[in-house]
Design an enzyme around this catalytic site. Structure first.
Site, PDB file in Angstrom:
ATOM      1  N   GLY A  35       0.604  -1.283  -0.054  1.00  0.00           N
ATOM      2  CA  GLY A  35      -0.241  -0.157  -0.009  1.00  0.00           C
ATOM      3  C   GLY A  35       0.726   1.196   0.187  1.00  0.00           C
ATOM      4  N   PHE A  36      -0.206   2.229  -0.053  1.00  0.00           N
ATOM      5  CA  PHE A  36       0.768   3.438  -0.240  1.00  0.00           C
ATOM      6  C   PHE A  36       2.409   4.007   1.010  1.00  0.00           C
ATOM      7  CE2 PHE A  36      -0.121   8.033   1.586  1.00  0.00           C
ATOM      8  CZ  PHE A  36       0.868   8.501   1.060  1.00  0.00           C
ATOM      9  N   ASP A  60       0.551  -8.354   1.480  1.00  0.00           N
ATOM     10  CA  ASP A  60      -0.674  -8.026   0.846  1.00  0.00           C
ATOM     11  C   ASP A  60      -1.570  -8.491   0.592  1.00  0.00           C
ATOM     12  OD1 ASP A  60      -0.534  -4.321   0.380  1.00  0.00           O
ATOM     13  OD2 ASP A  60      -1.572  -5.381  -0.589  1.00  0.00           O
ATOM     14  N   ASN A  61      -2.751  -8.337  -0.135  1.00  0.00           N
ATOM     15  CA  ASN A  61      -4.094  -9.010  -0.936  1.00  0.00           C
ATOM     16  C   ASN A  61      -4.102  -7.479  -2.128  1.00  0.00           C
ATOM     17  OD1 ASN A  61      -5.508  -7.281   0.125  1.00  0.00           O
ATOM     18  ND2 ASN A  61      -6.707  -8.595   0.579  1.00  0.00           N
ATOM     19  N   TYR A  67     -15.228   1.985   8.943  1.00  0.00           N
ATOM     20  CA  TYR A  67     -13.907   2.304   9.105  1.00  0.00           C
ATOM     21  C   TYR A  67     -13.511   3.112  10.422  1.00  0.00           C
ATOM     22  CZ  TYR A  67      -9.298   4.136   7.912  1.00  0.00           C
ATOM     23  OH  TYR A  67      -8.118   4.390   8.235  1.00  0.00           O
ATOM     24  N   ARG A  75      -8.167  10.255  -3.141  1.00  0.00           N
ATOM     25  CA  ARG A  75      -8.041  11.367  -1.676  1.00  0.00           C
ATOM     26  C   ARG A  75      -7.889  12.225  -2.232  1.00  0.00           C
ATOM     27  NH1 ARG A  75      -7.625   9.555   3.411  1.00  0.00           N
ATOM     28  NH2 ARG A  75      -7.033   7.042   3.798  1.00  0.00           N
TER      29      ARG A  75
HETATM   30  N1  UDP Z   1     -12.061  16.428  -0.941  1.00  0.00           N
HETATM   31  C1  UDP Z   1     -12.990  17.368  -1.835  1.00  0.00           C
HETATM   32  N2  UDP Z   1     -12.793  17.108  -3.305  1.00  0.00           N
HETATM   33  C2  UDP Z   1     -11.910  15.361  -3.855  1.00  0.00           C
HETATM   34  C3  UDP Z   1     -11.448  14.242  -2.422  1.00  0.00           C
HETATM   35  C4  UDP Z   1     -11.828  15.156  -1.108  1.00  0.00           C
HETATM   36  O1  UDP Z   1     -12.989  18.274  -1.880  1.00  0.00           O
HETATM   37  O2  UDP Z   1     -11.962  15.348  -4.682  1.00  0.00           O
HETATM   38  C5  UDP Z   1     -12.495  16.422   0.270  1.00  0.00           C
HETATM   39  C6  UDP Z   1     -13.231  15.521   0.886  1.00  0.00           C
HETATM   40  O3  UDP Z   1     -14.947  15.624   1.087  1.00  0.00           O
HETATM   41  C7  UDP Z   1     -12.795  15.796   2.803  1.00  0.00           C
HETATM   42  C8  UDP Z   1     -11.534  15.755   2.293  1.00  0.00           C
HETATM   43  O4  UDP Z   1     -10.883  16.300   1.065  1.00  0.00           O
HETATM   44  O5  UDP Z   1     -13.836  16.559   3.465  1.00  0.00           O
HETATM   45  C9  UDP Z   1     -10.675  15.090   2.903  1.00  0.00           C
HETATM   46  O6  UDP Z   1     -10.364  14.041   1.513  1.00  0.00           O
HETATM   47  P1  UDP Z   1      -9.918  12.361   2.131  1.00  0.00           P
HETATM   48  O7  UDP Z   1     -10.890  11.768   1.239  1.00  0.00           O
HETATM   49  O8  UDP Z   1      -8.440  12.882   1.499  1.00  0.00           O
HETATM   50  O9  UDP Z   1      -9.339  11.528   2.765  1.00  0.00           O
HETATM   51  P2  UDP Z   1     -10.670  11.684   4.631  1.00  0.00           P
HETATM   52  O10 UDP Z   1     -12.510  12.247   4.750  1.00  0.00           O
HETATM   53  O11 UDP Z   1     -10.329  10.952   5.024  1.00  0.00           O
HETATM   54  O12 UDP Z   1     -10.248  12.914   5.174  1.00  0.00           O
END
Ligand code: UDP
Length: 314
Positions: free
Chosen positions: A11-12, A32-33, A144, A185
């Site tokens: 993974g990352f 890892d799978n 999660y 992400r």
């Molecule tokens: N987010 C966004 N645009 C994207 C992807 C994520 O605005 O294309 C926002 C998402 O709604 C969140 C924040 O960025 O508020 C971080 O999202 P991410 O999925 O990276 O991590 P996590 O929510 O698990 O912290």
């Protein structure tokens, strides 16, 4: 030679840990799978004599001889952990239980990767380790959030009942090269959109905050945690406390990519935490650690990685 198991090693973050550990006198088992990882992350490492990939899912027991375990196996991005919530829950509970039993039978030390998601949508900021969180137990992130919470419960019950040595790290948002391009992400999405001159997809009004830690800083902290003489009795926050809004991150990434992308606003996913900023006083004092890589430097490295990844398709 120490025998070290890294679950989620392709993974990352896992692949960066493997790479760093290979610099020492260690034999690395990378388990890892490929559920939410790519073989290309470990392609180069597979050439090393002291590196072995084990195709395995931690939801099934495993028996190997090891001295240390970094337990990172779990889908961690909303897209991946929500794809099959029951799989995520089973990884957190059954998977962690299998890894703790393996540690027990080997008398091995463990660093267990937990997450800032245990704080849910936090009502205090910054979040320190004593904060017990604000999690919706029935929402779309619960598989999660609650999975990782019960994994922490498992860890500390194993510690109390079987005297295991397990160090729990609560990882806040981390970014850098080798993030999966398709895991949704925010940092990878925005960079990929910016270098392809596509609209930047900001969810909600972009006023929600995150604090982004560069992967090399995170890996350094996790290895320091494993090397610590005494097991800390509490989970430890690891992350970069520099907090910014998602809107600010979008503008910064557009600027760093010298992109002409526009910002497009989309609905905010449900239960998306509105703020997140780690209090890292405990890590600073116990590990003598603090993040060193600025958002600008880390982003430049990540942008270069993705430009290289897409090559002539940009
Ligand atoms: N987010 C966004 N645009 C994207 C992807 C994520 O605005 O294309 C926002 C998402 O709604 C969140 C924040 O960025 O508020 C971080 O999202 P991410 O999925 O990276 O991590 P996590 O929510 O698990 O912290």
């Amino acid at each position: 030679m120490k025998k070290i198991l890294v679950t989620g090693g392709a993974g990352f973050i896992g692949s960066h840990i493997c790479e760093k550990l290979l610099e020492g006198d260690n034999y690395i088992y990378c388990l890892d799978n490929f559920y939410s990882s790519e073989k290309s992350n470990i392609e180069r490492l597979l050439k090393a004599k002291n590196f072995e990939h084990i195709l395995h899912d931690i939801q099934k027991p495993i028996d190997i001889e090891i001295d240390e375990i970094y337990n990172l196996a779990c889908p961690a991005s909303p897209i991946h952990y929500q794809k099959d919530p029951l799989f995520t829950l089973n990884t957190c509970f059954i998977g962690t239980s299998n890894i703790l039993n393996l540690a027990k039978s080997n008398n091995a030390k463990v660093v267990h990767a937990s997450t800032s998601e245990v704080y849910g949508n936090p009502l205090i900021s910054p979040q320190d380790e004593t904060y017990q969180g604000n999690v919706n137990p029935v929402g779309i992130r619960a598989c999660y959030d609650e999975g990782k919470r019960v994994a922490e419960t498992l860890v500390y019950d194993f510690v109390r009942m079987h005297n295991l040595d397990v160090r729990v790290a609560r990882l806040f948002n981390t970014y850098g090269p080798k993030m999966l391009p398709n895991d949704g992400r925010v940092v990878s999405n925005f960079i990929i959109q910016a270098i392809h001159s596509k609209p930047i997809t900001v969810y909600g009004d972009g006023s929600q905050t995150r604090s982004f830690c560069y992967v090399a800083d995170m890996v350094r902290a996790l290895i320091l945690l494993m090397e610590l003489d005494l097991m800390p009795t509490s989970p430890i926050n690891l992350g970069n406390p520099e907090e910014r809004t998602i809107h600010n991150a979008a503008n910064f990434i557009i600027e760093k990519c010298m992109s002409n992308s526009i910002i497009e606003f989309h609905d905010l996913p449900s239960d998306d935490p509105l703020q997140r900023k780690p209090d890292i006083s405990m890590a600073m004092s116990i590990l003598s650690w603090a993040p060193e890589v600025s958002f600008e430097d880390g982003l430049n490295k990540t942008i270069d990685y993705f430009k290289d990844y897409y090559g002539s398709n940009i």
